[in-house]
Write a protein that holds these residues in place. Structure first.
Motif, mmCIF file in Angstrom:
data_model
loop_
_atom_site.group_PDB
_atom_site.id
_atom_site.type_symbol
_atom_site.label_atom_id
_atom_site.label_comp_id
_atom_site.label_asym_id
_atom_site.label_seq_id
_atom_site.Cartn_x
_atom_site.Cartn_y
_atom_site.Cartn_z
ATOM 1 N N LYS A 63 0.830 -1.205 0.000
ATOM 2 C CA LYS A 63 0.000 0.000 0.000
ATOM 3 C C LYS A 63 0.863 1.253 0.000
ATOM 4 C CE LYS A 63 -4.296 -1.466 2.075
ATOM 5 N NZ LYS A 63 -5.287 -1.170 3.099
ATOM 6 N N GLN A 64 1.952 1.201 0.751
ATOM 7 C CA GLN A 64 2.865 2.336 0.805
ATOM 8 C C GLN A 64 3.460 2.608 -0.580
ATOM 9 O OE1 GLN A 64 6.101 1.599 3.530
ATOM 10 N NE2 GLN A 64 6.044 3.672 4.318
ATOM 11 N N GLN A 80 2.155 1.712 -3.509
ATOM 12 C CA GLN A 80 1.097 2.166 -4.411
ATOM 13 C C GLN A 80 0.863 3.661 -4.245
ATOM 14 O OE1 GLN A 80 -2.287 -0.237 -3.456
ATOM 15 N NE2 GLN A 80 -1.668 -1.928 -4.791
ATOM 16 N N TYR A 81 0.820 4.118 -2.999
ATOM 17 C CA TYR A 81 0.613 5.540 -2.737
ATOM 18 C C TYR A 81 1.793 6.359 -3.249
ATOM 19 C CZ TYR A 81 -0.528 9.844 -0.246
ATOM 20 O OH TYR A 81 -0.820 11.146 0.066
ATOM 21 N N THR A 104 1.532 6.653 -6.996
ATOM 22 C CA THR A 104 0.475 7.592 -7.351
ATOM 23 C C THR A 104 0.958 9.031 -7.167
ATOM 24 O OG1 THR A 104 -1.201 5.994 -6.667
ATOM 25 C CG2 THR A 104 -1.908 8.271 -6.859
ATOM 26 N N LEU A 105 1.630 9.289 -6.054
ATOM 27 C CA LEU A 105 2.172 10.630 -5.822
ATOM 28 C C LEU A 105 3.216 10.993 -6.873
ATOM 29 C CD1 LEU A 105 2.678 10.954 -1.963
ATOM 30 C CD2 LEU A 105 1.149 12.261 -3.408
ATOM 31 N N ILE A 139 7.340 10.110 0.844
ATOM 32 C CA ILE A 139 5.912 10.428 0.774
ATOM 33 C C ILE A 139 5.628 11.728 1.515
ATOM 34 C CG2 ILE A 139 3.634 9.702 1.615
ATOM 35 C CD1 ILE A 139 4.447 6.816 0.910
ATOM 36 N N LYS A 178 3.772 14.667 -0.574
ATOM 37 C CA LYS A 178 2.317 14.648 -0.492
ATOM 38 C C LYS A 178 1.771 16.070 -0.453
ATOM 39 C CE LYS A 178 1.891 14.204 4.506
ATOM 40 N NZ LYS A 178 1.449 13.364 5.589
#
Length: 127
Positions: free
Chosen positions: A40-41, A43-44, A47-48, A71, A75
């Motif tokens: 999940k980390q 994937q985020y 995306t960022l 991140i 972010k």
């Protein structure tokens, strides 16, 4: 008469109740503590990277803390200004739906503070 076992050196002030550090110690070395990033980390982070147009550093998947720091640096920043404390539209809609189910009103001060709205929602969720 009771039996009281003797453990010499277990509470020795030099050890402070911990096993000594070394290669045979139960404590892992600093290099062994690095954990890989979660899916999940990653994937985020991907995306960022797409949204900001910056590339992920090579080999960052192997270090969870490095991914977390990347991140945090990339972010989007939280809202600032006079409306930052107001609840979101989704939060208000959810609270109004709960209020309809419970046949009561959402207090007016909750519409001016997202923390109060969150507390009201948590206290009135249908179980």
């Amino acid at each position: 008469m009771s039996f009281q076992p003797q453990f010499p050196g277990i509470f020795d002030p030099d050890q402070q109740g911990r096993p000594p550090r070394g290669s045979d110690s139960a404590q892992p070395k600093q290099a062994d503590r690095r954990m890989p990033a979660t899916e999940k980390q990653m994937q985020y982070a991907r995306t960022l990277a797409k949204k900001t147009g910056s590339a992920l550093p090579e080999g960052i998947e192997g270090d969870r803390t490095a991914v977390s720091e990347w991140i945090d640096a990339h972010k989007p920043q939280a809202l600032e200004g006079p409306f930052a404390a107001y609840p979101s539209a989704k939060q208000v809609a959810f609270a109004e739906r709960i209020a309809r189910l419970k046949r009561r009103d959402v207090p007016q001060e909750c519409f001016r503070d997202k923390t109060l709205m969150s507390r009201w929602i948590d206290g009135n969720k249908p179980r």
